[in-house]
Motif scaffolding. Sequence first.
Motif, mmCIF file in Angstrom:
data_model
loop_
_atom_site.group_PDB
_atom_site.id
_atom_site.type_symbol
_atom_site.label_atom_id
_atom_site.label_comp_id
_atom_site.label_asym_id
_atom_site.label_seq_id
_atom_site.Cartn_x
_atom_site.Cartn_y
_atom_site.Cartn_z
ATOM 1 N N GLU B 5 0.857 -1.183 0.000
ATOM 2 C CA GLU B 5 0.000 0.000 0.000
ATOM 3 C C GLU B 5 0.876 1.210 0.000
ATOM 4 O OE1 GLU B 5 -3.698 -1.656 2.634
ATOM 5 O OE2 GLU B 5 -2.496 0.014 3.344
ATOM 6 N N PRO B 7 0.377 5.585 -0.606
ATOM 7 C CA PRO B 7 -0.543 6.639 -1.033
ATOM 8 C C PRO B 7 -0.207 7.244 -2.380
ATOM 9 C CG PRO B 7 0.863 7.406 0.738
ATOM 10 C CD PRO B 7 1.074 5.939 0.638
ATOM 11 N N MET B 30 9.394 -2.516 1.414
ATOM 12 C CA MET B 30 10.444 -1.678 2.006
ATOM 13 C C MET B 30 10.977 -0.691 0.986
ATOM 14 S SD MET B 30 13.717 -2.311 4.225
ATOM 15 C CE MET B 30 12.846 -1.523 5.466
ATOM 16 N N SER B 33 8.501 2.094 0.512
ATOM 17 C CA SER B 33 8.449 3.090 1.585
ATOM 18 C C SER B 33 9.698 3.958 1.562
ATOM 19 C CB SER B 33 8.283 2.415 2.941
ATOM 20 O OG SER B 33 9.374 1.595 3.209
ATOM 21 N N ILE B 34 10.817 3.394 1.129
ATOM 22 C CA ILE B 34 12.022 4.220 1.060
ATOM 23 C C ILE B 34 11.926 5.211 -0.088
ATOM 24 C CG2 ILE B 34 14.478 4.172 0.591
ATOM 25 C CD1 ILE B 34 14.567 1.528 1.870
ATOM 26 N N PHE B 35 11.402 4.758 -1.211
ATOM 27 C CA PHE B 35 11.325 5.667 -2.345
ATOM 28 C C PHE B 35 10.388 6.818 -2.048
ATOM 29 C CE2 PHE B 35 14.103 3.169 -4.320
ATOM 30 C CZ PHE B 35 13.718 2.277 -5.311
ATOM 31 N N GLY B 36 9.334 6.520 -1.325
ATOM 32 C CA GLY B 36 8.407 7.605 -1.005
ATOM 33 C C GLY B 36 7.666 8.066 -2.231
#
Lengths: 403, 448
Positions: B5, B7, B30, B33-36
């Motif tokens: 997931e 956003p 992971m 989430s790191i890349f954003g």
Amino acid sequence: MVQRILRERFCHHHATGKPFGIEHQYRHLLELLKRTTVHGESNSALIIGPRGSGKTMLLNHVLKELMEIKQIRENLLEVHLNGLLQTNDKVALKEITRQLHLENVVGDKVFGSFAENLAFLLEALRKGDRTSSCPVLFILDEFDLFVHHKNQTLLYNLFDISQSAQTPVTVIGLTCRQDILELLEKRVKSRFSHRQIYLMNSFDFKQYIKIFKEQLSLPAEFLDESFAQKWNNNVQHLSEDKTVQDMLQNLFHYSKDLRSLHLLLMLALSNVTVHHPLITASDLHEASKQYRMDSKANIVHGLSVLEICLIIAMKHLNDVYEGEPFNFQMVYNEFQKFMQRKAHCMYNFEKPVVMKCCAALCWIVAVHRHKQLTCQTTCLAWSRKFRKRTGLVRHLNTYYNWS
Amino acid sequence: MPNLEHPAYPAATLLRLESLVPCRESQVSMLLSIFGERQQFTFPSIFIYGHTSSGKTYVMQTLLNTLQLPHVFVNCVEYFTSRLLLEEILIQLQNCSFETKHASHVLCDTFNDFVRMFKQAVTSQDLQDQTLYIVLDRAEQLREMEANILPAFLRLQELTDRNVTVVLLSEIVWELFRPSTGCFEPFTLYFPDYSIGHLQKILSHNHPPEYSADFYAAYINILLGVFYMVCRDLKELQHLAALNFSKYCEPVVRGEANERDTRKLWKNIEPHLKKAMQTVYLREISSSQWERLQRDDGEPGQLKGLSAHAHVELPYYSKFLLIAAYLASYNPVRTDKRFFLKHHGKIKKTNFMKKHEKTSNHLLGPKPFPLDRLLAILYSIVDNRVAPTANIFSQITSLVTLQLLSLVGHNDQLDGPRYKCTVSLDFIRAIARFFSLLHLKEGQSIGP
């Protein structure tokens, strides 16, 4: 939104806020540069500190402050050189020409020596309707790489000019090597002013926690004030949490520099989403675990059972023969003996199969090749892991009991 | 229920991504989430390591392509010098943007020029607000290039002052990369090896449509049982699975067993897989040869690999020469007198020998010996008289050409040529079976 600001702070090295614990060095550097730019004095200095201690950050802060003074902003010329990019003096000279915007002036001229070229450039700076030329600031990042150039001509000439010439020139070098002065040639060293600024990460653990808090907090100008308040309260709460303090203590003992702290905080930050808006202690713990994973243990975990047996054989040989080189035949013999002892599950593999595994292992595990085509392994550092691994092999053997 | 997931990216894309990367969801989440978000900064450099075929390249490519993030993908083995590498990155950058229609050739010698051109290339495109990813596969080759390439790549974000992240993929751990004076430490991420359950899941994924999934899963189970201890490499296992499946299906095709008779199928396939371990796995015979053998359903004993010694037929004296060479290589000189003369004395053990008793001569490899010694041993082991004719000498040379012996030292050595025996004990035993030399061998091959 939060992510954007904090990520910029952690990853992008934007100089935000004041650097901590280095006020003395800051003032020193500021003084120095002011003297060059305002009074026209030539100078040279070296900023020395371990990796991640904030040398570039310090310099950028000082420059930012200097640029706020109008007179300096209009006059000062900066040349940024980096040892990683300019790998020899010719390239460096071209880069200097380019950064001083003097390509047209130089044109196609051919110069006899480096010194001539540099003198020409500085002369050209002078000719812009001034009696005295603008002060030039040379910043050399990764200074220790410049000392490996041939004859150190660039360094010699730069320091020479800073000692003698009419143009006010300051040379600032940034390096991580403490023994940098010994690497300089005698003639270069004598022209250097021996002014050194040390950045030694000299804060203790209490200050470290304060830094942690400060780094995580949102700045006052943040748009959503209530959220910012909540966030900062959370950070305060975290910094007082015992487990978080223990974890920070661990990290502090391992490496004091702020770069590793930033990496950790960045990891914890990446878990923050709309559903999970505040960083929790468990986030930090997860990040800490991820950061401190033992990579060699990970790789060993991924090896097949045969490869692990081979590593055990190699380690045994290393112990018995005290570090002397060995070849594949010896490893295979050791492996056979090992198989005979733990005979219950693994059947004996043919020699070529073992050889293929061994070759793959040598590639991964950095088994060093001795000159006579025998191998010596560096798994001495894994000795602690091996007691666990032999247990693991037994466990693996029972798990994969095929027959 | 999608596991991934984020956003910033639509849920449908993430669902598709998840289906493409089985058993790697945690690593992908992971990374996500790191890349954003697209325009956010991330670590200046990321180092991903893991065993071979643990999915690093595949996951990276799938992730970047599915989410359509601007990226440049370069394999450092293909572009093995710094110049080739840097030029390729710049060319791919040009392809990234929508403005340039064709890729013009760029000249980029040094990293300095690269940084300059990179800054220009990124500003001139619509990449300004998105993070650009430069992925370098097989990054261990970077260590072989100039010393400044690796540290410069790790700092690329700082040097170019742009939103760029360099991702390095490698099989080797980061500690072996680190330069001696240190560098900017990347964020290290480990791609764990697939467990046996994961391997089963992935391999069973591409089952041929004619058979049921359970049938194929049982086959994969058997295959993993035989090969898992030796090799966990997904690519190799896929290759083996594809090759041996037809043999596995044979009983079903022939009608002898139906899909559920696991015992019969196992009995059929097991010796086959053991053979495969010795031949196809070691690449001793090619896969087409293997398939042909399967079709002909040859005798199990006929399977010969490249290193099988039965196919080398040597003339009579050559066999003796080879045995003599083996003895000369592996027995120390002082034992010659004892073994080969009729009347010999005892050999006293010196201190030197006592210290080095542990290492058997066999383990240390063959030692070089001069030609005269070879001939001397030859004369003593051959029963009838051997004349030193040119025939014998030419046979020595042909043994060297066959690489059963190897010449040591320089060609124009004045003392005489020295040789070394490069065959193993098993080979010699096979040859010696033709003669009744076995009793002689037992006494002689064992070192002190």
